[in-house]
Design an enzyme around this catalytic site. Structure first.
Site, PDB file in Angstrom:
ATOM      1  N   ASP A 286       0.506  -1.040   0.255  1.00 23.76           N
ATOM      2  CA  ASP A 286       0.068   0.313  -0.234  1.00 23.76           C
ATOM      3  C   ASP A 286       0.863   1.412   0.387  1.00 23.76           C
ATOM      4  O   ASP A 286       1.831   1.590   0.198  1.00 23.76           O
ATOM      5  CB  ASP A 286      -1.161   0.056   1.304  1.00 23.76           C
ATOM      6  CG  ASP A 286      -2.468   0.881   0.775  1.00 23.76           C
ATOM      7  OD1 ASP A 286      -1.899   1.601   0.120  1.00 23.76           O
ATOM      8  OD2 ASP A 286      -3.246   0.327   1.657  1.00 23.76           O
TER       9      ASP A 286
HETATM   10  C1  BGC Z   1      -5.257   3.032   0.705  1.00 27.31           C
HETATM   11  C2  BGC Z   1      -5.204   2.150  -0.747  1.00 27.31           C
HETATM   12  C3  BGC Z   1      -4.898   2.858  -2.165  1.00 27.31           C
HETATM   13  C4  BGC Z   1      -4.217   3.750  -2.273  1.00 27.31           C
HETATM   14  C5  BGC Z   1      -3.532   4.472  -3.628  1.00 27.31           C
HETATM   15  C6  BGC Z   1      -4.187   3.411   0.363  1.00 27.31           C
HETATM   16  O1  BGC Z   1      -2.995   5.325   1.165  1.00 27.31           O
HETATM   17  O2  BGC Z   1      -5.014   2.873   1.772  1.00 27.31           O
HETATM   18  O3  BGC Z   1      -6.456   1.874  -0.100  1.00 27.31           O
HETATM   19  O4  BGC Z   1      -5.283   2.326  -2.979  1.00 27.31           O
HETATM   20  O5  BGC Z   1      -3.181   4.365  -1.576  1.00 27.31           O
HETATM   21  O6  BGC Z   1      -4.131   5.811  -3.590  1.00 27.31           O
END
Ligand code: BGC
Length: 762
Positions: A286
């Site tokens: 993530d």
């Molecule tokens: C979130 C994810 C997301 C990623 C990209 C993160 O902060 O937890 O769910 O896909 O950002 O935007």
């Protein structure tokens, strides 16, 4: 007989030809990637593992952007959240024309519940219980995203959540592992259609692996800790279902699992995901997931990046921990060349399967972008799906549906809130095109009825709280006048009306990432407004906007009609009008429990019994598992939702009450639409394993069917139950069923069921 055997031969031939062509494809891919990797330097291999955010790339300026230099040097494997064919084409051009090996980039985006045609937030969508509709929403999202240059989405999010304080409960499918698994499958199918080589499918990424929804206290990114038995029975199955459905990628979660952050957790990322479940795609972190492990306290950046790679992570989102440390770690013997090669190979395989080596611009077709996005046809489907996701909580005296006549007072901070209709995670949406409630209602009534509007209150009394809740361009245009003045104006409007529609609740960004709340009621000033509206003596319909279960005990006691509309997407206002005026009969059923108050959390239907359960129908007994001040009951149970008609359940009929081995049990029930309107009902099957080697939940959802019944019509619904439905992970984590007594339950929600007991021996 002859015909059957001939058909069988044809079937076997088709299957074996298919298997053979798959083997040939894999061989071809391996030959291609082997050859490519032979040419790659260590730096180029590490570059493939790097996924930076796109930053601010201006159309036509890609080659001079900050990121272009890195792409040219082969230090980027993909980019995310860059939008439009023109920009993506420009950036891809840098990769395939200026980098040494011309390896195309992946373009990812958070296409979570639609691209520009927005569907309800996932929690709302999950209340639809129609797997075809859910799959269709993902299919449309994939078509639109791929028409705009995107080939990879960070969806589906399948984290089981039982704590409505956690803002990200809005992004998942609620509390149930069975329903969550069905939805995981449907979403992956919708995005990928089992064929990534097409130009209108995109690669899915199941997230957040794993257990992110169990964050302590509902506070985002917080610690999770649970037994493995609980993980395997109650939290992991939806991720596995996505893997079984062929999901191309997996995203590691931010939280720790057993004391080791998921991003460095080898047991999770390799032993379970790859060895046990057979996952063949790649794992991405993530956002800055690697860097954050420094704060988790398991090492410096070099150490945590090495641990992530060794655990089985292939791609590093944003933080560039891999890019800046892996070479050093290799030189120092902290990671191996084989580990870097394995990760690089998996990224290249994904690009190969998507067909990017054949045509890096395959998703860059301006014509498609102009004709396939936000089409009338897509919007029509989104409207229907949204209307069928709304959940009717209460409809005393049949206040609903409303007549298209007289004067309707539409009041509340969410009534004219175009930017808030799509809900959280609507990265590609054009908010200005969303249909607000006021627009939806006005379009629906035309000249037949008068719609009067007043805001009535701000979102919250505290301006700073409102600001935190309306980020990312989702303003509610705060009214600077004193609260009493805003309220008086609304009361004057209300007094002229025949019926009041109060559009209240949360703003879109009161749920989603980093939007946890400890008080999950309707905010203060809005509740004051609601009380004042009720005092007018006019019938009041509460149109509730929310991304999480709210505590609505007072509202349930005092407001005659409550329709929960979540955040319905770009067509929300039209869908709300469809339901309010009865053009669509509501049929949504809750995928998550609504508690009476915050103190009951976590509250979920498939809990264990304890050694001192509260006898049914009671709400307090000394030395029982209960509270002094509130019963154990939810306000609205899992599976709950009303209709404008009534469904009556007959007796539960079983084919047998004594079963053996692999027999199949048929459980049937006749459901009658005993009201005066046509409607849809989701018939739910629950099973209680009464005695186990480990304790078992009081009931578990094991099947459901959404049926349509004309007024007066009756249908018999049958579920086929086999020992497969009785299996669970025992103390030794063995997945099997145990002989004994089971309660078979069928009903319209998890509370109101018909029950018959059976015995099932081995
Ligand atoms: C979130 C994810 C997301 C990623 C990209 C993160 O902060 O937890 O769910 O896909 O950002 O935007």
């Amino acid at each position: 007989m002859k015909l059957i055997s001939r058909l069988l031969v044809v079937f076997i031939l088709v299957v074996s030809v298919d298997a053979r062509s798959q083997t040939t494809n894999t061989t071809k891919m391996n030959i291609f990637i082997d050859a490519l990797m032979k040419k790659m330097t260590l730096e180029e291999k590490i570059g493939q593992l790097n996924l930076p955010g796109a930053g601010d790339i201006v159309t036509g300026q890609a080659s001079s952007s900050d990121i272009a230099k890195k792409i040219t040097e082969g230090k980027v494997g993909g980019l995310f959240n860059i939008k439009s064919v023109a920009k993506i084409k420009d950036v891809q051009k840098v990769a395939v024309e200026k980098s040494r090996l011309k390896i195309p980039l992946l373009f990812g985006m958070d296409v979570i519940h639609g691209y520009q045609t927005m569907f309800p937030i996932p929690l709302g969508l999950s209340c639809n219980w129609d797997m075809q509709a859910i799959e269709q929403s993902a299919r449309i999202a994939a078509t639109e995203a791929s028409a705009d240059g995107i080939c990879w989405t960070f969806s589906p999010m399948v984290d089981i959540a039982r704590d409505p304080r956690w803002g990200r409960i809005s992004e998942g499918n609620g509390e149930d592992v069975y329903l969550g698994s069905q939805i995981a499958k449907a979403m992956v199918k919708g995005y990928q259609e089992g064929d990534l080589s097409k130009n209108n499918t995109i690669m899915a990424c199941v997230k957040h692996y794993a257990l992110y929804g169990a964050a302590e206290g509902g506070r985002d990114y917080n610690t999770t800790d649970m037994s493995r038995v609980r993980m395997f029975n109650e939290y992991l199955p939806p991720y596995k279902a996505a893997v079984d459905a062929g999901v191309g990628s997996v995203m590691a979660s931010f939280n720790e699992v057993d004391g080791v952050p998921a991003t460095a957790n080898k047991w999770l990322q390799t032993d379970v995901l790859r060895k046990q479940w057979g996952f063949k795609g790649f794992v991405v972190t993530d956002y800055t997931g690697i860097n954050e492990m420094v704060a988790h306290g398991i090492g410096d950046l070099q150490m945590v990046a090495a641990r992530a790679l060794m655990a089985g992570i292939d791609m590093d989102m944003v933080g560039e921990g891999f890019l800046t440390t892996l070479k050093k770690s290799l030189q120092e013997g902290k990671v191996t060349a084989a580990q870097i090669d394995a990760a690089c190979r998996r990224i290249l395989e994904a690009k190969y399967k998507l067909g990017l080596f054949d045509d890096p611009y395959k998703y860059c077709d301006e014509k498609r972008a102009a004709t396939e996005i936000f089409t009338d046809a897509n919007r029509k489907i989104a409207r229907k799906i949204a209307a069928e996701s709304f959940v009717l909580f209460k409809n005393q005296g049949n206040v609903l549906p409303l007549k298209k006549s007289g004067t309707i007072a539409l009041i509340g901070p969410l009534a004219d809130a175009t930017e808030n209709m799509t809900g959280t995670w609507s990265v590609a949406a054009d908010f200005s095109k969303s249909v607000s409630v006021i627009r939806g209602l006005k379009e629906a009534v035309g000249n037949e009825a008068k719609i009067l509007y007043a805001k009535g209150s701000n979102l919250t009394a505290d301006a700073a709280y409102e600001e935190r809740s309306t980020m990312f361009g989702k303003s509610l245009h705060r009214d600077a006048r004193p609260a009493t003045e805003i309220l008086q104006e609304a009361l004057a409007v209300a007094n002229q009306s025949d019926v009041i529609v109060a559009a209240l609740g949360e703003a879109a960004e009161m749920t989603g990432e980093s939007s946890s709340r400890t008080d999950i009621g309707i905010p203060d000033v809005q509740k004051d407004l609601l009380k004042a509206l009720l005092k007018t003596g006019k019938p009041v319909v509460l149109v509730l906007f929310t991304g999480r279960p709210l505590t609505l005990t007072w509202e349930n006691e005092n407001v005659p009609a409550i329709l929960n509309v979540w955040f319905g997407g770009s067509e929300a206002g039209s869908a709300i009008a469809d339901v309010l005026f009865g053009d669509v009969n509501p049929s949504g059923k809750l995928s998550t429990t609504f508690p009476q108050n915050v103190g009951q959390i976590p509250l979920y239907y498939n809990h264990k019994n304890t050694g001192r359960p509260l006898p049914e129908g009671q709400w307090f007994q000394k030395f029982r598992s209960n509270y002094l001040d509130v019963s154990n009951d939810p306000l609205y149970p899992f599976g709950y939702g009303l209709s404008y008609t009534n469904f009556t359940y007959g007796d539960l009929q079983l084919s047998n009450t004594s079963l053996k081995g692999n027999q199949t049990l048929s459980a049937s029930i006749t459901v009658t639409n005993s009201g005066t309107r046509d409607g849809k009902e989701t018939v739910q099957l629950y099973i209680h394993d009464m005695v186990g080697s480990s304790t078992r939940p009081v009931k578990e959802l094991k099947g459901f069917q959404k049926i349509e019944l004309k007024a007066g019509e009756a249908k018999t619904v049958t579920f086929k139950i086999t020992p497969e439905d009785l299996k669970f992970y025992n103390y030794d984590l063995k997945y099997d069923w145990e002989a004994g007594d089971f309660e078979i339950m069928i009903g319209g929600n998890s509370r109101d069921v018909k029950t018959v007991r059976v015995n099932w021996s081995k």
